[in-house]
Motif scaffolding. Structure first.
Motif, mmCIF file in Angstrom:
data_model
loop_
_atom_site.group_PDB
_atom_site.id
_atom_site.type_symbol
_atom_site.label_atom_id
_atom_site.label_comp_id
_atom_site.label_asym_id
_atom_site.label_seq_id
_atom_site.Cartn_x
_atom_site.Cartn_y
_atom_site.Cartn_z
ATOM 1 N N MET A 30 37.411 33.991 42.853
ATOM 2 C CA MET A 30 38.235 32.953 43.466
ATOM 3 C C MET A 30 39.617 33.477 43.847
ATOM 4 N N LEU A 31 39.688 34.769 44.154
ATOM 5 C CA LEU A 31 40.970 35.382 44.486
ATOM 6 C C LEU A 31 41.669 34.704 45.667
ATOM 7 N N PRO A 32 40.958 34.280 46.717
ATOM 8 C CA PRO A 32 41.657 33.580 47.810
ATOM 9 C C PRO A 32 42.359 32.305 47.345
ATOM 10 N N ALA A 33 41.738 31.559 46.454
ATOM 11 C CA ALA A 33 42.375 30.345 45.925
ATOM 12 C C ALA A 33 43.584 30.697 45.066
ATOM 13 N N ILE A 34 43.484 31.795 44.304
ATOM 14 C CA ILE A 34 44.606 32.247 43.483
ATOM 15 C C ILE A 34 45.766 32.673 44.382
ATOM 16 N N TYR A 35 45.443 33.354 45.471
ATOM 17 C CA TYR A 35 46.459 33.740 46.467
ATOM 18 C C TYR A 35 47.205 32.501 46.967
ATOM 19 N N ASP A 36 46.458 31.467 47.326
ATOM 20 C CA ASP A 36 47.081 30.243 47.846
ATOM 21 C C ASP A 36 47.970 29.586 46.802
ATOM 22 N N GLU A 37 47.523 29.597 45.540
ATOM 23 C CA GLU A 37 48.314 28.984 44.471
ATOM 24 C C GLU A 37 49.640 29.721 44.272
ATOM 25 N N ILE A 38 49.586 31.057 44.257
ATOM 26 C CA ILE A 38 50.818 31.839 44.097
ATOM 27 C C ILE A 38 51.739 31.620 45.297
ATOM 28 N N LYS A 39 51.171 31.608 46.476
ATOM 29 C CA LYS A 39 51.971 31.404 47.692
ATOM 30 C C LYS A 39 52.660 30.043 47.681
ATOM 31 N N ASP A 40 51.945 29.011 47.208
ATOM 32 C CA ASP A 40 52.520 27.662 47.169
ATOM 33 C C ASP A 40 53.562 27.520 46.060
ATOM 34 N N PHE A 86 29.544 36.725 41.708
ATOM 35 C CA PHE A 86 29.703 35.701 40.683
ATOM 36 C C PHE A 86 29.972 34.351 41.337
ATOM 37 N N LYS A 87 29.261 33.336 40.871
ATOM 38 C CA LYS A 87 29.507 31.971 41.322
ATOM 39 C C LYS A 87 29.691 31.088 40.101
ATOM 40 N N TYR A 88 30.809 30.383 40.059
ATOM 41 C CA TYR A 88 31.129 29.563 38.891
ATOM 42 C C TYR A 88 30.319 28.272 38.914
ATOM 43 N N THR A 89 29.680 27.964 37.772
ATOM 44 C CA THR A 89 28.848 26.766 37.673
ATOM 45 C C THR A 89 29.345 25.799 36.598
ATOM 46 N N GLY A 90 30.463 26.147 35.949
ATOM 47 C CA GLY A 90 30.987 25.289 34.883
ATOM 48 C C GLY A 90 31.906 24.212 35.417
ATOM 49 N N HIS A 93 28.425 29.965 32.178
ATOM 50 C CA HIS A 93 29.074 29.160 33.213
ATOM 51 C C HIS A 93 29.169 29.890 34.553
ATOM 52 N N TRP A 94 28.461 31.022 34.640
ATOM 53 C CA TRP A 94 28.508 31.807 35.871
ATOM 54 C C TRP A 94 27.091 32.183 36.303
ATOM 55 N N ASP A 95 26.861 32.099 37.594
ATOM 56 C CA ASP A 95 25.636 32.600 38.195
ATOM 57 C C ASP A 95 25.934 34.008 38.717
ATOM 58 N N VAL A 96 25.260 35.004 38.156
ATOM 59 C CA VAL A 96 25.546 36.399 38.493
ATOM 60 C C VAL A 96 24.372 36.992 39.254
ATOM 61 N N LYS A 97 24.634 37.503 40.447
ATOM 62 C CA LYS A 97 23.620 38.197 41.233
ATOM 63 C C LYS A 97 23.882 39.690 41.155
ATOM 64 N N LEU A 127 37.964 39.040 36.448
ATOM 65 C CA LEU A 127 37.107 37.988 35.919
ATOM 66 C C LEU A 127 37.405 37.682 34.452
ATOM 67 N N THR A 128 37.751 38.699 33.674
ATOM 68 C CA THR A 128 37.922 38.518 32.230
ATOM 69 C C THR A 128 39.345 38.794 31.748
ATOM 70 N N SER A 129 40.256 39.160 32.648
ATOM 71 C CA SER A 129 41.626 39.436 32.215
ATOM 72 C C SER A 129 42.566 39.444 33.410
ATOM 73 N N VAL A 130 43.863 39.356 33.102
ATOM 74 C CA VAL A 130 44.905 39.439 34.128
ATOM 75 C C VAL A 130 45.964 40.427 33.655
ATOM 76 N N ASN A 131 46.344 41.346 34.534
ATOM 77 C CA ASN A 131 47.421 42.284 34.232
ATOM 78 C C ASN A 131 48.586 42.012 35.172
ATOM 79 N N LEU A 132 49.783 41.844 34.597
ATOM 80 C CA LEU A 132 50.999 41.629 35.366
ATOM 81 C C LEU A 132 51.925 42.815 35.156
#
Length: 329
Positions: free
Chosen positions: A281-291, A232-236, A221-225, A194-199
């Motif tokens: 949003m990891l599934p969307a990130i997966y799709d972006e990398i795959k594409d 986490f749900k993004y609202t921004g 910008h996030w709704d946190v339950k 959510l707050t960083s990416v490690n490669l």
């Protein structure tokens, strides 16, 4: 490969702290090992920032509540050194330096022939090639001050730190344990949180190069339950996330090119991406990398491992599971 500050026994909890959460896993020492207990707690912004403890009193209070709620008092603990604190560097040393002399030699050379972006490091090393004149090593280092802040905080709460690890190694340990690894592969791990990416790029089980990038995080910008696990749900504005994702995709491409053209002189290329993380949003990130890339991409599944009578282990706890496997395999 780990920071050897401590000694070890058993009854161990495995703790992962980052800028937005505290997570832990305890394994049941069966064969194969099974997850026995796991929990998570949200950290409000400003308590840990870029991996450094910035509000130690608040963190101590939260951890004290967690220890009581999770019933992990007076336990031994492994923890992961936050990614922003860690560097991996390839260094060369004279070939006649013996293994039992290596730590002392490296300690003396730090700051003179071996330069790090901080003083007083805690470090470990992994041997690479030896051409007869020099030995190549991978040096894993972090500022001792910040690592010990975590260790001392845990000690003050009557936990006993016994080992510190780094996230790419913990992730790879789980990846290998579950049978995903293949001979001669070049694995590019993408830890997208959510707050960083490690490669990190691995040749076999060796992490050769690592990069870490912060992600802008505005809690408004996030709704946190806050249930047993954070949701986490993004609202921004969606465009803000699109820009963040695009920047990281560019960094992935740069690091893959660096490996291919600079580190291996076009002799090797990345053979697989491994995506992990707690970003909602990891599934969307997966799709972006795959594409975007021709390289195959994979995510770890725990469908048949670790998920026993206690239920399904959330995918956000993969790092904790990998840390829990340390010294088990």
């Amino acid at each position: 490969m780990a920071f050897t500050l401590f000694s070890s026994k058993n009854r161990i909890i495995n703790l992962v702290l980052n800028d937005h959460s505290v997570r832990f896993v305890e394994l049941k020492q069966t064969d194969p090992p099974a997850a026995q207990k796991w929990c998570e707690r949200f950290l409000p912004p400003g308590i840990i920032t870029d991996g450094k403890i910035t509000d130690s009193d608040s963190l101590a209070n939260i951890l004290e509540e967690c220890i009581d709620e999770w019933k992990i008092q007076r336990r031994q603990v492994r923890f992961i050194v936050p990614d922003p604190l860690v560097i991996i560097r390839k260094v060369s040393v004279p070939a006649d330096i013996q293994e039992d002399e290596m730590k002392g030699y490296l300690y003396l050379e730090l700051g003179s022939s071996i330069h790090l972006p901080f003083e007083e490091p805690v470090f470990d090393f992994y041997p690479l090639a030896n051409n007869g004149k020099t030995k190549n090593l991978l040096l894993f280092a972090a500022p001792e001050q910040y690592v010990m802040e975590y260790a001392n905080l845990l000690t003050s709460l009557k936990l006993t730190p016994i080992a510190a690890d780094i996230s790419p190694l913990s992730l790879y340990r789980l990846y290998h344990h579950l049978g995903y690894s293949r001979d001669h592969e070049v694995l590019f791990t993408v830890q997208f949180d959510l707050t960083s990416v490690n490669l990190c790029i691995f040749e076999g089980s060796v992490p050769l190069v690592m990069r870490q990038f912060p992600l802008p995080f505005n809690i408004d910008h996030w709704d946190v339950k806050h249930d047993n696990f954070n949701e986490f749900k993004y609202t921004g504005e969606t465009e803000e996330l699109v820009i963040q994702f695009e920047e990281i995709l560019n960094e992935i491409s740069k690091l893959a090119d660096f490996y291919r053209f600079t580190l291996t002189n076009e002799k090797r290329d990345v053979t697989k991406f491994l995506l992990n993380g707690d970003h909602p949003m990891l599934p969307a990130i997966y799709d972006e990398i795959k594409d975007r890339f021709d390289t195959p991409i994979e995510m770890i599944s725990l469908d048949t491992d670790f998920n026993k009578k206690q239920g399904s282990v959330p995918f956000t706890l993969l790092l904790s599971l990998g840390l829990a496997l340390k010294e088990v395999q």
